[in-house]
Write an enzyme that holds these catalytic residues in place. Structure first.
Site, mmCIF file in Angstrom:
data_model
loop_
_atom_site.group_PDB
_atom_site.id
_atom_site.type_symbol
_atom_site.label_atom_id
_atom_site.label_comp_id
_atom_site.label_asym_id
_atom_site.label_seq_id
_atom_site.Cartn_x
_atom_site.Cartn_y
_atom_site.Cartn_z
ATOM 1 C CE LYS A 1 -4.569 -0.764 0.099
ATOM 2 N NZ LYS A 1 -5.406 -0.109 -1.148
ATOM 3 N N GLY A 2 0.564 2.391 -0.925
ATOM 4 C CA GLY A 2 1.222 3.518 -0.937
ATOM 5 C C GLY A 2 0.955 4.648 -1.199
#
Length: 776
Positions: A19-20
């Site tokens: 997740k970014g």
């Protein structure tokens, strides 16, 4: 929380994701929407360009490291972007940057663009979550495609997950919902008319609950703005919400919606609305919804579907599960979106090969991608179907499997792959207390162990030679849609992530079918490592045709009772687990799977053909009774016949082993083997042994070991009887006559044990008697 959710979703994608995000820090104050959007787009371009500047590329000669960058990690040219909230329209922009920088993935860099799969249009995330919802109801013997059911939820019809979810069935009776703007209440909706109205709203460019045709709302309902100081409560609303008085604040109404006794609570909007009783609102970290949040124990919904991320805390889920609510986790329920992106990217990587070789044009590739939309959706939804089934089967095993679940967590902790505190999994001490109370892991906890078991297994398989076995190339065909498999098989073989895809598919198959504790269980029973277990798993699966057999059980959805369907799945799972151990002990898997599977598949078919005429009258009667029971419950006759004989079929590998060593025909050995079992009434021993309730890990290992010893003794006795030259029961009779009273004494003792109520100690005595006899 999002990182943890993604970690769990990693179990079904190739390779792992993360997740970014990015935050534009200098947005123009007071600017118009167009200016803000332009600034956001510019910030996104900077962000993506910066990521690519420090990412390895892939050229004709191999890895191309980024210029001027000191690398402290290994080669890794794999970076992709998945559309998410706020960047859903940016895929084409990201791809244009990748193409401009000559990044090897081209337009496979960002999924969901103009030449990709639109998640909202496919409704894939909601459809994946709906697989979980259908399973919960199916296991309660409710077919929601035919039976109207009440629903409350968070979201509105313009949202991807909520909107698509509320169009999944025409039997939905949506009685209450809210989003960040409005509250919708419909105390007694007409399913057909309300479905049509929700569909109309979904198809609008943008909508809110304020757009709902008020004339279609049942008496006493309405749409109310959250900005109101108070909401007037009709008699119908008071009865529906369980709130007394002429009015209530919007927060009180929404809180009551979360507590409503509905059939389904569907999470489709942003926010964390449920925590555990032991958690504080500060700990949740979602201040905007502090006034609405309830405890898991307060939920009165029968089923929860988590189409959205973070609708509940993990401890809130566990508390709700302990209170009898049927639910999984957000990462299990809504994994279809990321799974769909994953398949899209890997399809584009595969099809880049024929494009490069001028066997496929880009225009034709795009048409092919569009034509395979339903195929991709089916592959993705299959993962949702199987993962939720795996959790149901693990839950069904309960205390029987708890010791192995504990071992799994201990192993993962030693490998520093799992932190129980971070994942809110119980300690050994707490699990000891649960065991005393007759409780095991809840579904939300099993969802976490399921994912971690897959992740750990994937790593071990990828580091081994297992993905290189030519036989396992067929796992590629299971991952990709048929049109690509049939038209471009060589592109799959040359896929950059070929080994990763095979390892992922095999790890998913193993844990889905064997349960989260599979590796811990089989490893403790046999001492085998994960790669060896993987080979044995595949040998059993394909020799016995278990994929097809499980598929036949799948087709019983809503045709037989939920408990019976799980019982059938569990019978196949037990066969699979037991035979994995057998193959690890007796089959030579080092020379490749193809010959092993071919040999045993043929032998098992021969045993099945010879079984009917080789059984004793008692065994035939038992099979007939079981078949009658199954057909009466709705199982088709042919399938009922297979399950009635599943116990004998499990012994086919022992029969093949005896035949191989004695160089005798399988049909001949089948008759002698079953006659030997009937003489000692071993089927009664096995049946009684499998009904012993054990919760201790080492007791379970002792039981499994005892069953192995019984099979070993039966093989030895069968070989001795074959040596007499007689056939079937006559061979056993001739052997008994040669040995006389010694054999009869053992038989009488074993019969007495079988009839006296089985315990682990009695089983050990019976095993010892048979083993001593077999040795001589």
């Amino acid at each position: 929380g999002l990182v943890k959710a993604q970690q769990v979703k990693n179990a079904v994608i190739v390779p792992f994701g993360a997740k970014g995000g990015f935050v534009p820090k200098q947005m123009p104050a007071g600017a118009k929407r167009d200016a803000i959007q332009a600034e956001g787009t510019a910030a996104y371009s900077i962000f993506i360009s910066s990521l690519l500047e420090i990412t390895d590329n892939l050229g004709p000669q191999g890895i191309v490291p980024p210029r001027g960058v000191v690398r402290h990690d290994g080669d890794d040219p794999y970076l992709v972007v998945a559309a998410d909230k706020g960047t859903a329209t940016f895929s084409d922009l990201a791809n244009s940057i990748a193409i401009e920088r000559d990044y090897w993935l081209g337009d496979a860099f960002a999924s969901g663009g103009s030449a990709g799969y639109d998640h909202k249009e496919m409704g894939i995330t909601a459809r994946g979550g709906w697989e979980a919802v259908k399973r919960h109801f199916r296991e309660m013997n409710i077919d929601i495609s035919k039976t109207p059911f009440t629903v409350s939820g968070i979201g509105d019809m313009s949202g991807d997950v909520f909107g698509n979810g509320m169009l999944m069935e025409k039997t939905i009776k949506l009685v209450a919902a809210f989003d960040h703007r409005d509250i919708f209440i419909d105390p007694d909706p007409d399913p057909e008319r309300s479905f049509a109205e929700r569909k109309r709203m979904y198809e609008l460019p943008r909508s809110s609950w304020a757009d709902y045709d008020k004339s279609l709302i049942s008496q006493g309902g309405g749409v109310f703005s959250r900005s109101l100081k108070s909401v007037p409560l009709s008699a119908e609303m008071q009865a529906l919400l369980g709130v007394e008085g002429p009015e209530a604040t919007p927060a009180q109404v929404m809180k009551a919606i979360l507590k409503m006794p509905v059939d389904l609570l569907w999470f489709g909007g942003i926010g964390t609305y449920v925590r555990s009783s032991a958690e504080t609102d500060d700990r949740v970290g979602d201040r905007a919804n502090d006034a609405l949040r309830i405890a898991g124990a307060e939920i009165k919904a029968k089923v929860i579907g988590e189409g959205a991320n973070l609708g509940m805390t993990q401890l809130g889920r566990v508390e709700a599960a302990k209170a009898g609510v049927r639910l999984n986790t957000d990462a299990i329920d809504n994994s279809a979106g990321v799974n769909s992106s994953d398949v899209e990217v890997n399809l584009k990587i595969a099809l880049a090969i024929p494009i490069r070789e001028q066997r496929l044009t880009m225009e034709d590739r795009n048409k092919l991608l569009v034509s395979m939309t339903s195929d991709v959706a089916a592959l993705v939804l299959r993962n949702n179907y199987l993962q939720t089934l795996a959790i149901s089967l693990a839950e069904r095993r309960g205390l029987e499997d708890l010791g192995f679940e504990i071992r799994l967590m201990q192993i993962l902790e030693r490998q520093e792959l799992l932190d129980r505190a971070v994942e809110f999994l119980p300690s050994d001490a707490e699990l000891g207390e649960r065991r005393k109370r007759g409780a095991s892991l809840t579904r939300p906890e099993l969802a976490v162990t399921l994912a971690y078991a897959k992740i750990a297994l994937f790593d071990e398989l990828l580091a081994s030679g297992v993905p290189d076995d030519p036989y396992l190339a067929r796992e590629l065909a299971r991952y990709f849609p048929k049109p690509v498999v049939e038209r471009f098989p060589e592109a799959l073989e040359r896929h950059r992530l070929r080994r990763e895809i095979i390892a992922t598919m095999l790890a998913n198959s193993m844990i889905n079918r064997g349960g989260p504790s599979l590796i811990a269980r089989v490893g403790d029973e046999t001492g085998a490592d994960s790669p060896s277990i993987a080979l044995a798993f595949t040998a059993v699966r394909d020799s016995y045709g278990l994929t097809e057999l499980n598929g036949e059980i799948d087709r019983l959805d809503n045709k037989v009772g939920g408990a019976l369907q799980l019982e059938l799945y569990a019978a196949v799972q037990n066969l699979h687990l037991g035979r994995i151990n057998w193959f690890l002990r007796h089959a030579d898997l080092a020379g490749g799977l193809a010959d092993v599977v071919s040999h045993y598949r043929k032998g098992i078919a021969e045993v099945e053909a010879a079984a009917d005429r080789s059984l004793s009258e008692e065994q035939r009667a038992r099979r007939a009774a079981r078949m009658t029971e199954l057909t009466a419950a709705g199982v088709p006759e042919a399938l009922a016949r297979r399950f009635a004989g599943l116990r004998e079929l499990a012994e086919a590998t022992d029969i093949i082993l005896v035949a191989d060593r004695a160089k005798r025909k399988i049909a001949e050995v089948t008759g002698v083997y079953f006659a030997a079992g009937a003489y000692f009434r071993l089927d009664r021993i096995l049946s009684a042994a499998q009904s012993i309730e054990l919760t201790d890990h080492f007791d379970r290992l002792a039981l499994d070991r005892a069953l192995v010893e019984i099979a070993s003794s039966q093989r030895a006795i069968s070989a001795a009887a074959l040596a007499t030259g007689e056939r079937g029961p006559q061979a056993v009779a001739a052997w008994v006559e040669e040995r006389g009273r010694e054999i009869e004494r053992v038989r009488d003792s074993v019969h007495e044990i079988a009839a006296s109520g089985m315990t682990l100690s009695k089983l050990a005595v019976a095993v010892g008697l048979l083993a001593d006899l077999a040795k001589t």
